[in-house]
Design an enzyme around this catalytic site. Structure first.
Site, PDB file in Angstrom:
ATOM      1  N   ASN A 107     -19.434 112.560  77.689  1.00 19.36           N
ATOM      2  CA  ASN A 107     -18.942 112.362  79.064  1.00 19.36           C
ATOM      3  C   ASN A 107     -19.519 111.036  79.553  1.00 19.36           C
ATOM      4  O   ASN A 107     -20.671 110.969  79.955  1.00 19.36           O
ATOM      5  CB  ASN A 107     -19.404 113.543  79.936  1.00 19.36           C
ATOM      6  CG  ASN A 107     -18.994 113.379  81.386  1.00 19.36           C
ATOM      7  OD1 ASN A 107     -18.232 112.463  81.735  1.00 19.36           O
ATOM      8  ND2 ASN A 107     -19.494 114.252  82.242  1.00 19.36           N
ATOM      9  N   LYS A 141     -18.781 109.408  82.112  1.00 18.96           N
ATOM     10  CA  LYS A 141     -18.821 109.299  83.579  1.00 18.96           C
ATOM     11  C   LYS A 141     -18.294 107.921  84.005  1.00 18.96           C
ATOM     12  O   LYS A 141     -17.414 107.388  83.345  1.00 18.96           O
ATOM     13  CB  LYS A 141     -20.236 109.585  84.090  1.00 18.96           C
ATOM     14  CG  LYS A 141     -20.792 110.879  83.503  1.00 18.96           C
ATOM     15  CD  LYS A 141     -22.049 111.374  84.144  1.00 18.96           C
ATOM     16  CE  LYS A 141     -22.473 112.674  83.457  1.00 18.96           C
ATOM     17  NZ  LYS A 141     -23.615 113.315  84.090  1.00 18.96           N
ATOM     18  N   HIS A 176     -16.745 119.725  86.668  1.00 22.27           N
ATOM     19  CA  HIS A 176     -18.066 119.150  86.401  1.00 22.27           C
ATOM     20  C   HIS A 176     -18.931 119.220  87.664  1.00 22.27           C
ATOM     21  O   HIS A 176     -18.410 119.105  88.784  1.00 22.27           O
ATOM     22  CB  HIS A 176     -17.915 117.699  85.931  1.00 22.27           C
ATOM     23  CG  HIS A 176     -19.220 117.146  85.447  1.00 22.27           C
ATOM     24  ND1 HIS A 176     -20.146 116.608  86.305  1.00 22.27           N
ATOM     25  CD2 HIS A 176     -19.767 117.105  84.214  1.00 22.27           C
ATOM     26  CE1 HIS A 176     -21.209 116.244  85.605  1.00 22.27           C
ATOM     27  NE2 HIS A 176     -21.006 116.528  84.340  1.00 22.27           N
ATOM     28  N   GLU A 226     -20.739 117.163  89.085  1.00 18.11           N
ATOM     29  CA  GLU A 226     -20.608 116.024  90.007  1.00 18.11           C
ATOM     30  C   GLU A 226     -19.324 116.134  90.834  1.00 18.11           C
ATOM     31  O   GLU A 226     -19.283 115.720  91.994  1.00 18.11           O
ATOM     32  CB  GLU A 226     -20.683 114.708  89.213  1.00 18.11           C
ATOM     33  CG  GLU A 226     -22.124 114.434  88.790  1.00 18.11           C
ATOM     34  CD  GLU A 226     -22.297 113.856  87.405  1.00 18.11           C
ATOM     35  OE1 GLU A 226     -21.356 113.235  86.884  1.00 18.11           O
ATOM     36  OE2 GLU A 226     -23.395 114.041  86.831  1.00 18.11           O
ATOM     37  N   GLU A 235     -23.541 123.979  82.078  1.00 22.15           N
ATOM     38  CA  GLU A 235     -24.375 122.819  82.395  1.00 22.15           C
ATOM     39  C   GLU A 235     -25.222 123.123  83.629  1.00 22.15           C
ATOM     40  O   GLU A 235     -24.752 122.949  84.763  1.00 22.15           O
ATOM     41  CB  GLU A 235     -23.501 121.603  82.676  1.00 22.15           C
ATOM     42  CG  GLU A 235     -22.625 121.191  81.520  1.00 22.15           C
ATOM     43  CD  GLU A 235     -22.207 119.737  81.644  1.00 22.15           C
ATOM     44  OE1 GLU A 235     -22.630 118.933  80.805  1.00 22.15           O
ATOM     45  OE2 GLU A 235     -21.492 119.397  82.582  1.00 22.15           O
ATOM     46  N   GLY A 280     -28.651 114.813  83.762  1.00 24.53           N
ATOM     47  CA  GLY A 280     -29.120 113.467  84.096  1.00 24.53           C
ATOM     48  C   GLY A 280     -30.572 113.423  84.551  1.00 24.53           C
ATOM     49  O   GLY A 280     -31.029 112.419  85.092  1.00 24.53           O
ATOM     50  N   SER A 320     -28.830 116.759  79.709  1.00 25.66           N
ATOM     51  CA  SER A 320     -29.890 115.982  79.054  1.00 25.66           C
ATOM     52  C   SER A 320     -30.034 116.277  77.562  1.00 25.66           C
ATOM     53  O   SER A 320     -31.141 116.286  77.033  1.00 25.66           O
ATOM     54  CB  SER A 320     -31.228 116.193  79.771  1.00 25.66           C
ATOM     55  OG  SER A 320     -31.143 115.734  81.105  1.00 25.66           O
TER      56      SER A 320
HETATM   57  P1  PGA Z   1     -26.469 114.268  80.799  1.00 24.10           P
HETATM   58  O1  PGA Z   1     -25.061 114.677  81.438  1.00 24.10           O
HETATM   59  O2  PGA Z   1     -26.362 114.492  79.317  1.00 24.10           O
HETATM   60  O3  PGA Z   1     -26.650 112.817  81.152  1.00 24.10           O
HETATM   61  O4  PGA Z   1     -27.499 115.148  81.419  1.00 24.10           O
HETATM   62  C1  PGA Z   1     -24.360 115.808  80.983  1.00 24.10           C
HETATM   63  C2  PGA Z   1     -23.101 115.982  81.766  1.00 24.10           C
HETATM   64  O5  PGA Z   1     -23.090 115.688  82.976  1.00 24.10           O
HETATM   65  O6  PGA Z   1     -22.073 116.416  81.218  1.00 24.10           O
END
Ligand code: PGA
Length: 247
Positions: free
Chosen positions: A10, A12, A94, A96, A164, A170, A210
């Site tokens: 992803n 982003k 997601h 976000e 998640e 993140g 992460s």
């Molecule tokens: P990350 O993001 O691996 O940077 O924690 C995962 C995601 O948002 O799908």
């Protein structure tokens, strides 16, 4: 019953045409476990050029879409457009989208239904926030999110559930393999009780939050972890190690 290991990147809202094309060129050349399905979640403006640059064994996903085919919805993109650019998947729900852009369960459900009807595969994301975990509400939150998704799925073959935990996204704080396994197992049981035994056995439940080259191998050993959704590390060469995590 085997569930093909699934690794999504992803990206982003990161990268640019040059950097992302260079990244996929290096991944094209890497040795990849052909037992793993790999999908890249690409920023919408680059869907087509990344599709062209990527080896055909990989697929491309959009990171969001709207709930109808076309119309006066300034700024939105439709599953039909994603398909037109060569995308086969879309990431929906997601954290976000939920927590930065305020998307509610109902809208996410409508998007899931429309994306599937339009023929896209859906990576549907669920996960609790830190205060919800600390308040002992993890299952309640995750089951409620899963329920809305499930109500909008007719055919589960093209659905991957991504668990998640928001506190792990993140933040550099990966869930332990045991924490991930515990929730994945419970989501699978929920599917068995509320959808069907078949779906619970076949549906891939992937972990995100992460994931790195350092943490992926242990997570991949867990019986109910069927892959990963990877943010930050999917923009780095170590993404190849994550794709190859399943032995
Ligand atoms: P990350 O993001 O691996 O940077 O924690 C995962 C995601 O948002 O799908």
């Amino acid at each position: 019953m085997t569930r093909k290991f699934f690794v999504g990147g992803n990206w982003k809202m990161n990268g640019n045409r040059k950097a992302l094309t260079e990244l996929v060129c290096s991944i094209n050349k890497a040795k990849i476990n052909d037992q793993t399905e790999v999908v890249f979640g690409v920023p919408a403006p680059y869907l087509e050029c990344i599709r062209k640059a990527l080896d055909s064994k990989f697929e491309v996903a959009a990171q969001n879409c709207y709930k109808v085919e076309k119309g006066a919805f300034t700024g939105e993109i439709s599953p039909a457009m994603i398909k037109d650019c060569g995308g086969k998947w879309v990431i929906l729900g997601h954290s976000e989208r939920r927590h930065v852009f305020g998307e509610c369960d109902e809208l996410i459900g409508q998007k899931v239904a429309h994306a599937l009807e339009a023929g896209l595969g859906v990576i549907a994301c669920i996960g609790e926030k830190l205060d919800e975990r600390e308040g002992g509400c993890t299952e309640e939150v995750v089951f409620a999110q899963t329920k809305v998704i499930a109500e909008n799925v007719k055919n589960w073959e093209k659905v991957v559930l991504a668990y998640e935990p928001v506190w792990a996204i993140g933040t550099g704080k990966t869930a332990t393999p045991q924490q991930a396994q515990e929730i994945h197992e419970k989501i699978r049981k929920w599917l068995k009780d509320h959808v069907s035994e078949d779906v619970s056995k076949c549906c891939r439940i992937i972990y995100g939050g992460s994931v790195t080259a350092g943490t992926c191998a242990e997570l991949a050993c867990m019986g109910d972890v069927d892959g990963f959704l990877v943010g930050g590390a999917s923009l780095k060469p170590e993404f190849v190690d994550i794709i190859n995590a399943k032995q």
